[in-house]
Write a protein that holds these residues in place. Structure first.
Motif, PDB file in Angstrom:
ATOM      1  N   LYS A 190      64.900  40.144  16.059  1.00  0.00           N
ATOM      2  CA  LYS A 190      64.428  38.787  16.375  1.00  0.00           C
ATOM      3  C   LYS A 190      63.658  38.161  15.222  1.00  0.00           C
ATOM      4  N   TRP A 191      62.798  38.910  14.550  1.00  0.00           N
ATOM      5  CA  TRP A 191      61.988  38.361  13.468  1.00  0.00           C
ATOM      6  C   TRP A 191      62.879  37.851  12.342  1.00  0.00           C
ATOM      7  N   ASN A 192      63.827  38.691  11.886  1.00  0.00           N
ATOM      8  CA  ASN A 192      64.736  38.275  10.812  1.00  0.00           C
ATOM      9  C   ASN A 192      65.640  37.126  11.257  1.00  0.00           C
ATOM     10  N   THR A 193      66.076  37.145  12.517  1.00  0.00           N
ATOM     11  CA  THR A 193      66.949  36.087  13.035  1.00  0.00           C
ATOM     12  C   THR A 193      66.205  34.753  13.092  1.00  0.00           C
ATOM     13  N   PHE A 210      66.323  35.495  24.344  1.00  0.00           N
ATOM     14  CA  PHE A 210      66.785  36.436  25.368  1.00  0.00           C
ATOM     15  C   PHE A 210      67.829  37.459  24.918  1.00  0.00           C
ATOM     16  N   ASN A 211      68.618  37.163  23.902  1.00  0.00           N
ATOM     17  CA  ASN A 211      69.777  38.021  23.637  1.00  0.00           C
ATOM     18  C   ASN A 211      69.767  38.803  22.337  1.00  0.00           C
ATOM     19  N   VAL A 212      69.018  38.366  21.340  1.00  0.00           N
ATOM     20  CA  VAL A 212      68.974  39.091  20.079  1.00  0.00           C
ATOM     21  C   VAL A 212      68.170  40.380  20.285  1.00  0.00           C
ATOM     22  N   ILE A 271      65.256  30.685   5.630  1.00  0.00           N
ATOM     23  CA  ILE A 271      64.296  31.275   4.697  1.00  0.00           C
ATOM     24  C   ILE A 271      64.798  32.603   4.153  1.00  0.00           C
ATOM     25  N   ASP A 272      64.676  32.728   2.837  1.00  0.00           N
ATOM     26  CA  ASP A 272      64.948  33.992   2.150  1.00  0.00           C
ATOM     27  C   ASP A 272      63.630  34.752   2.128  1.00  0.00           C
ATOM     28  N   SER A 293      55.840  39.689  14.283  1.00  0.00           N
ATOM     29  CA  SER A 293      55.961  39.193  15.655  1.00  0.00           C
ATOM     30  C   SER A 293      56.696  37.864  15.709  1.00  0.00           C
ATOM     31  N   VAL A 294      57.361  37.683  16.835  1.00  0.00           N
ATOM     32  CA  VAL A 294      57.933  36.395  17.209  1.00  0.00           C
ATOM     33  C   VAL A 294      57.296  36.053  18.551  1.00  0.00           C
TER      34      VAL A 294
END
Length: 191
Positions: free
Chosen positions: A169-172, A162-164, A179-180, A30-31
């Motif tokens: 979103k989580w990976n972004t 709003f746009n991803v 973070i790797d 989650s984000v």
């Protein structure tokens, strides 16, 4: 109206990013956008989990609202497990209503049907996320979860909010932290 400053110990206007080992399946990957955070607790909206059981037109029908602009649809998100019958619109500050909370100058929050009608008529905010329910924490609870390695935090970026794409979103958000993912541990450590 309070605007987050860089010296504040609170996370208003930040994103919570679930750690890979998040034990609560409702919050896995989650984000969460933090809308309010103070010494009494915190409130945020999950911004990357779509609701599959309801569409915007269905919601408008339930509320006896009429959609006059067919291109004005908005996806509905699972905002969190608390009060799932309540709707919140996280949006750009180009729509301000008397019940709107300007969270941080870049993002606003409105929780009235007026904004849904404005969206349905084509004059709502340009950027928007409609969430049912919210995530809430009591006094000190969020801080404890962060210290227990449950969440990472990063300043919110309206582009991510709003746009991803939802599934990115989580990976972004993790990438914004530099973070790797392969180096993250599910265990908390304290020196």
């Amino acid at each position: 109206m309070t605007i987050q400053t860089s010296n504040s110990p609170y996370l208003v206007g930040h994103l919570l990013v679930a750690m890979p080992g998040m034990p609560d399946p409702r919050f896995a990957k989650s984000v969460i956008y933090i809308c309010a955070h103070n010494d009494e607790g915190a409130m945020g909206l999950v911004i990357n989990q779509p609701m599959k059981d309801i569409s915007f037109p269905d919601l408008l029908d339930q509320l006896n609202l009429v959609q006059t602009d067919p291109g004005a649809a908005v996806s509905i998100q699972f905002g969190g497990p608390v009060e799932q019958g309540r709707g919140f619109v996280l949006h750009s500050p180009d729509y301000i209503h008397e019940a709107t909370l300007l969270v941080d100058g870049k993002v606003a929050l409105t929780g009235t049907v007026d904004i849904l009608q404005a969206i349905a008529e084509g004059h709502g905010p340009k950027e928007r996320i409609l969430a049912l329910g919210y995530a809430g924490w009591g006094a000190g609870q969020l801080d404890s979860e962060i210290l227990a390695n449950g969440w990472l935090t990063v300043e919110a970026d309206p582009e991510i909010v709003f746009n991803v794409d939802l599934d990115k979103k989580w990976n972004t958000a993790l990438a914004k932290l530099g973070i790797d993912l392969s180096l993250l541990s599910e265990e908390a450590g304290h020196a």
